[in-house]
Design an enzyme around this catalytic site. Structure first.
Site, PDB file in Angstrom:
ATOM      1  N   ASN A   1      -8.597   3.830  -1.620  1.00 54.45           N
ATOM      2  CA  ASN A   1      -9.188   4.772  -0.670  1.00 54.45           C
ATOM      3  C   ASN A   1      -8.489   6.121  -0.605  1.00 54.45           C
ATOM      4  O   ASN A   1      -9.118   7.139  -0.314  1.00 54.45           O
ATOM      5  CB  ASN A   1      -9.249   4.136   0.724  1.00 54.45           C
ATOM      6  CG  ASN A   1     -10.307   3.062   0.823  1.00 54.45           C
ATOM      7  OD1 ASN A   1     -11.333   3.112   0.132  1.00 54.45           O
ATOM      8  ND2 ASN A   1     -10.080   2.066   1.662  1.00 54.45           N
TER       9      ASN A   1
ATOM     10  N   HIS B   1       0.817  -1.213   0.000  1.00 55.91           N
ATOM     11  CA  HIS B   1       0.000   0.000   0.000  1.00 55.91           C
ATOM     12  C   HIS B   1       0.855   1.270   0.000  1.00 55.91           C
ATOM     13  O   HIS B   1       0.350   2.352  -0.298  1.00 55.91           O
ATOM     14  CB  HIS B   1      -0.898  -0.019   1.240  1.00 55.91           C
ATOM     15  CG  HIS B   1      -2.282   0.489   1.001  1.00 55.91           C
ATOM     16  ND1 HIS B   1      -2.875   0.578  -0.249  1.00 55.91           N
ATOM     17  CD2 HIS B   1      -3.224   0.946   1.889  1.00 55.91           C
ATOM     18  CE1 HIS B   1      -4.099   1.059  -0.117  1.00 55.91           C
ATOM     19  NE2 HIS B   1      -4.329   1.294   1.155  1.00 55.91           N
TER      20      HIS B   1
END
Length: 212
Positions: free
Chosen positions: A134, A41
């Site tokens: 996100n 991530h």
């Protein structure tokens, strides 16, 4: 001379006026803290950290809820940004910096991870939806626009459909993936420089799908 040093030398030659105002934002997405270092991530962070390691660029000043540093890329004055709000609130830093420097969305380049791409693959896009990422989703929310360029860095697909997504993106790259992700991170910043200097279509043609 590495590709980073070549870009830096060109940038220094093209941007002799050190007082030139910031014209672009280069945002690397990730989560702050050593526990997240080198996780999938954090590919956006990794791209900027790789660039700093090769060029001496500093991204170490706290402002806009982010670590920031001014520099040059693609011949323009830019602000490099690593939001420190955690991924889901990345848009707060981007919104505040964009408002301060009066930067429109089309001059905000976001480097982010993408689970739909194989490790080492890049995808340049001029605009678009968050695609389930996100950090991008929060940036779109705070800017009120999808019209910002992004360089997506492939981190690989989940091992199987039932694998927990959070566990996957917070996992670290395997030893045999390190070379590919390092090259992708290097190319991601080069792609951002190309977007600034030559536009998204040229950057997409040059870097999309690029592998070792």
């Amino acid at each position: 001379m590495s590709v980073f040093n070549i870009f830096k030398k060109l940038d220094e030659q093209q941007t002799a006026r050190t007082a030139q105002p910031v014209e672009w934002l280069i945002v690397g997405l990730g989560n702050p803290g050593s526990k997240y270092d080198n996780t999938r991530h954090n590919a956006g962070f990794r791209a900027l950290e790789n660039y700093c390691a090769h060029t001496g660029q500093k991204i170490d000043r706290m402002k806009f809820k982010a670590l920031v540093g001014e520099g040059t890329l693609g011949g323009r004055r830019v602000l490099f940004i690593k939001p420190q709000t955690f991924m889901n609130l990345s848009g707060e830093s981007v919104r505040d910096a964009a408002a301060f420097y009066k930067i429109p969305p089309e001059r905000i380049i976001v480097l982010s991870d993408d689970i739909s791409l194989d490790v080492g693959t890049l995808r340049v896009r001029a605009k678009g939806s968050a695609g389930g990422q996100n950090g991008l989703k929060n940036i779109i929310y705070h800017l009120g626009s999808e019209d910002f360029p992004r360089v997506k860095i492939g981190i690989g697909h989940k091992p199987h459909p039932d694998y927990d997504l959070a566990a996957w993106v917070l996992s670290r790259f395997a030893a045999d993936e390190q070379q590919a992700i390092d090259k992708a991170c290097e190319d991601a910043v080069s792609a951002a420089a190309c977007i600034i200097a030559e536009g998204c279509p040229t950057a997409a043609q040059r870097y999309n799908g690029r592998r070792l």
